[in-house]
Design a protein around this motif. Structure first.
Motif, mmCIF file in Angstrom:
data_model
loop_
_atom_site.group_PDB
_atom_site.id
_atom_site.type_symbol
_atom_site.label_atom_id
_atom_site.label_comp_id
_atom_site.label_asym_id
_atom_site.label_seq_id
_atom_site.Cartn_x
_atom_site.Cartn_y
_atom_site.Cartn_z
ATOM 1 N N VAL A 142 0.839 -1.207 0.000
ATOM 2 C CA VAL A 142 0.000 0.000 0.000
ATOM 3 C C VAL A 142 0.868 1.248 0.000
ATOM 4 N N SER A 143 1.924 1.246 0.801
ATOM 5 C CA SER A 143 2.816 2.403 0.860
ATOM 6 C C SER A 143 3.514 2.644 -0.466
ATOM 7 N N VAL A 144 4.016 1.572 -1.086
ATOM 8 C CA VAL A 144 4.694 1.706 -2.373
ATOM 9 C C VAL A 144 3.739 2.201 -3.449
ATOM 10 N N ALA A 145 2.515 1.679 -3.472
ATOM 11 C CA ALA A 145 1.543 2.111 -4.478
ATOM 12 C C ALA A 145 1.190 3.583 -4.314
ATOM 13 N N CYS A 146 1.074 4.059 -3.088
ATOM 14 C CA CYS A 146 0.771 5.473 -2.868
ATOM 15 C C CYS A 146 1.907 6.361 -3.382
ATOM 16 N N ARG A 147 3.144 5.976 -3.092
ATOM 17 C CA ARG A 147 4.268 6.774 -3.572
ATOM 18 C C ARG A 147 4.405 6.698 -5.087
ATOM 19 N N TRP A 148 4.137 5.510 -5.636
ATOM 20 C CA TRP A 148 4.163 5.363 -7.095
ATOM 21 C C TRP A 148 3.116 6.271 -7.743
ATOM 22 N N HIS A 149 1.927 6.294 -7.173
ATOM 23 C CA HIS A 149 0.859 7.149 -7.705
ATOM 24 C C HIS A 149 1.256 8.623 -7.613
ATOM 25 N N ALA A 150 1.876 9.017 -6.507
ATOM 26 C CA ALA A 150 2.278 10.414 -6.346
ATOM 27 C C ALA A 150 3.366 10.792 -7.351
ATOM 28 N N LEU A 151 4.360 9.929 -7.524
ATOM 29 C CA LEU A 151 5.441 10.226 -8.456
ATOM 30 C C LEU A 151 4.941 10.309 -9.893
ATOM 31 N N VAL A 152 4.118 9.350 -10.289
ATOM 32 C CA VAL A 152 3.597 9.358 -11.655
ATOM 33 C C VAL A 152 2.708 10.574 -11.894
ATOM 34 N N THR A 153 1.897 10.931 -10.904
ATOM 35 C CA THR A 153 1.001 12.080 -11.053
ATOM 36 C C THR A 153 1.792 13.380 -11.204
ATOM 37 N N CYS A 154 2.782 13.566 -10.347
ATOM 38 C CA CYS A 154 3.573 14.795 -10.405
ATOM 39 C C CYS A 154 4.315 14.907 -11.726
ATOM 40 N N ASN A 155 4.948 13.846 -12.160
ATOM 41 C CA ASN A 155 5.738 13.900 -13.377
ATOM 42 C C ASN A 155 4.865 13.933 -14.619
ATOM 43 N N SER A 156 3.682 13.304 -14.553
ATOM 44 C CA SER A 156 2.766 13.409 -15.687
ATOM 45 C C SER A 156 2.278 14.831 -15.846
ATOM 46 N N THR A 157 1.992 15.515 -14.744
ATOM 47 C CA THR A 157 1.547 16.909 -14.792
ATOM 48 C C THR A 157 2.642 17.794 -15.354
ATOM 49 N N ASP A 158 3.873 17.569 -14.867
ATOM 50 C CA ASP A 158 4.991 18.367 -15.355
ATOM 51 C C ASP A 158 5.203 18.156 -16.847
ATOM 52 N N ALA A 159 5.104 16.880 -17.281
ATOM 53 C CA ALA A 159 5.337 16.591 -18.689
ATOM 54 C C ALA A 159 4.252 17.185 -19.565
ATOM 55 N N SER A 160 3.004 17.132 -19.114
ATOM 56 C CA SER A 160 1.906 17.661 -19.921
ATOM 57 C C SER A 160 1.961 19.175 -20.004
ATOM 58 N N GLU A 161 2.392 19.839 -18.910
ATOM 59 C CA GLU A 161 2.466 21.293 -18.931
ATOM 60 C C GLU A 161 3.633 21.785 -19.776
ATOM 61 N N SER A 162 4.755 21.034 -19.771
ATOM 62 C CA SER A 162 5.911 21.491 -20.524
ATOM 63 C C SER A 162 5.910 21.014 -21.956
ATOM 64 N N GLY A 163 4.982 20.121 -22.335
ATOM 65 C CA GLY A 163 4.857 19.671 -23.705
ATOM 66 C C GLY A 163 5.797 18.559 -24.079
ATOM 67 N N PHE A 164 6.432 17.907 -23.097
ATOM 68 C CA PHE A 164 7.360 16.826 -23.388
ATOM 69 C C PHE A 164 6.680 15.491 -23.194
ATOM 70 N N SER A 165 7.159 14.514 -23.910
ATOM 71 C CA SER A 165 6.669 13.151 -23.747
ATOM 72 C C SER A 165 7.555 12.431 -22.747
ATOM 73 N N ASN A 166 7.429 11.115 -22.721
ATOM 74 C CA ASN A 166 8.203 10.298 -21.781
ATOM 75 C C ASN A 166 9.632 10.179 -22.295
ATOM 76 N N SER A 167 10.476 11.174 -21.995
ATOM 77 C CA SER A 167 11.822 11.240 -22.524
ATOM 78 C C SER A 167 12.827 11.257 -21.402
ATOM 79 N N ALA A 168 14.057 11.647 -21.741
ATOM 80 C CA ALA A 168 15.112 11.650 -20.720
ATOM 81 C C ALA A 168 14.840 12.683 -19.638
ATOM 82 N N GLY A 169 14.195 13.805 -20.020
ATOM 83 C CA GLY A 169 13.887 14.802 -19.010
ATOM 84 C C GLY A 169 12.902 14.294 -17.994
ATOM 85 N N ASN A 170 11.912 13.524 -18.456
ATOM 86 C CA ASN A 170 10.941 12.927 -17.549
ATOM 87 C C ASN A 170 11.613 11.919 -16.630
ATOM 88 N N LEU A 171 12.564 11.164 -17.185
ATOM 89 C CA LEU A 171 13.285 10.174 -16.383
ATOM 90 C C LEU A 171 14.107 10.841 -15.296
#
Length: 439
Positions: free
Chosen positions: A318-347
């Protein structure tokens, strides 16, 4: 320059069957080792009467138990009386120990043999090809089953040596019969004790083995977060794990409950005898109390430790899934706002956010406690994937799971409760027996 490349292209198709053959041989060798260790465990359980698939096996197993585990020590205590036995209160002490050992052995033999008769050794351990993903974890299965035998030897050997020393000292200082009577009594008591102890301790270690085999799958579950992005896969795998844990809880709940009650009653009676006796308690009349208490307490501790480890792993998921959800959500938001796809910057953003780790206690350091961050974040359909992840995290928080006894999850909180209940019971017994008078 073109000739070497053409030679490689000509030789590579011929080498492929050799690689496939080598991998097939390795797979078959692993299957052979797993089948052999399972057969070894099956033979061991059959030798001690856990296999009762037929009427003859059922009658033979319980006849050996009643004769060799109950009748022999009681008859020896009755027939081989001595002038010092009343002085040392040996008969009363020994009789209580035999009763507690026999009850615990009967519960162990009945519960384990019922499950083996109903499911068989493979389904009982969840290592069959349909329920245990045997092809993926054969090496871990073999190590865990071998650990069953190592633990049995490690705990039996010191208790066995202590029992031998106790019987030898008692024969020298208490029983003064002929040498053949002393030797016969010594062998009968040792073999009877070894038979009862092996059955009761093996039942506890089998429960420990079943839980440790499921720990392998729970440790592997978090790795799905870095291999797959489909939330339905996570939910399906979690449902399968919860189903297995539910089966384990259902099969062992009577055994765990009765074993705890028998061990508690045995320790309370022992405490009453030791504190309420007017005579001297020494190694001659109290040595068996020590040996029996060590075996019983060790068995219960092994069961509770295995069950608590399962609950800890489930809470860690449960703890790992919550952190995974938080990390993916934050980075997905950043990627969508900056116009980048799943690239080295996202990594780099994912790596800067931190690794997904489970912080176990010191007793759990042998487990795999690192999960790499997910690499498959995509800003496409952000809201849709966000709601899927959120529903998945909510599902995990609402269905923690674990090993249960009639709805009570065996975790560290329950173990602390059991400890304080036992401690209160000990203080109550001491208050009833150790009374200081002014007369």
């Amino acid at each position: 320059m073109g000739e070497p490349h053409s030679r490689i292209e000509e030789e590579s198709p011929a080498q492929l069957p050799l690689l496939v053959t080598t991998q097939t041989q390795e797979e078959e060798e692993k299957d052979y080792h797993l089948d052999r260790i399972l057969h070894r465990l099956d033979v061991f359980l059959c030798f001690f009467g856990f296999h009762q698939s037929s009427v003859l096996g059922f009658l033979l197993s319980w006849a050996v138990f009643l004769l060799f585990g109950v009748s022999v020590p009681v008859v020896i205590l009755k027939l081989l009386s001595c002038s010092n036995c009343e002085k040392y209160q040996i008969y009363n002490f020994e009789l209580d120990i035999i009763v507690s050992q026999s009850c615990l052995t009967a519960v162990s033999l009945g519960c384990i043999s019922h499950n083996l008769r109903k499911y068989g050794i493979r389904k009982f351990l969840f290592v069959d090809r349909f329920h245990g993903h045997m092809l993926s974890f054969r090496k871990e299965y073999i190590e865990m089953i071998e650990g069953f035998f190592r633990l049995l030897v490690y705990w039996m050997l010191p208790c066995f040596l202590l029992k031998i020393a106790h019987e030898v000292i008692r024969i020298i200082y208490v029983y003064h019969h002929s040498w053949w009577q002393s030797v016969g009594m010594f062998l009968a008591m040792i073999l009877s004790w070894a038979y009862l102890t092996t059955i009761s301790l093996s039942a506890c270690l089998l429960f420990n083995l079943v839980c440790n085999l499921q720990v392998i799958h729970l440790d592997n579950y978090g790795k799905l977060l870095e291999r797959d992005s489909d939330v339905s896969v996570f939910i399906e795998e979690h449902l399968r794990l919860r189903h297995h844990l539910s089966k384990i809880s259902h099969r062992f709940r009577i055994f765990l409950l009765l074993a705890c009650l028998i061990v508690t009653a045995s320790q309370v009676v022992t405490l009453f005898w030791v504190t309420g006796s007017s005579g001297i308690i020494n190694f001659i009349n109290g040595g068996d109390f020590a040996v029996a208490s060590i075996v019983q307490v060790v068995g219960i501790v092994l069961c509770l430790n295995a069950a608590a480890k399962i609950s800890s792993r489930v809470q860690g998921i449960v703890s790992v899934a919550c952190r995974w959800h938080a990390l993916v959500t934050c980075n997905s938001t950043d990627a969508s706002e900056s116009g980048f796809s799943n690239s080295a910057g996202n990594l780099e953003a994912m790596n800067s956010a931190g690794s997904l780790r489970i912080n176990y206690s010191e007793s759990d350091l042998e487990s795999v406690d690192y999960f790499a961050p997910p690499m498959n974040t995509r800003p496409v359909s952000y809201l849709s994937t966000y709601h899927k992840r959120q529903s998945f995290v909510t599902y995990l928080q609402s269905n923690p799971g674990g090993i249960t006894i009639f709805g009570w999850v065996i975790d560290r909180a329950l173990i602390n409760t059991i400890f304080f209940l036992e401690f209160s019971l000990v203080l109550f017994v001491l208050g009833k027996t150790l009374v200081l008078t002014t007369k």
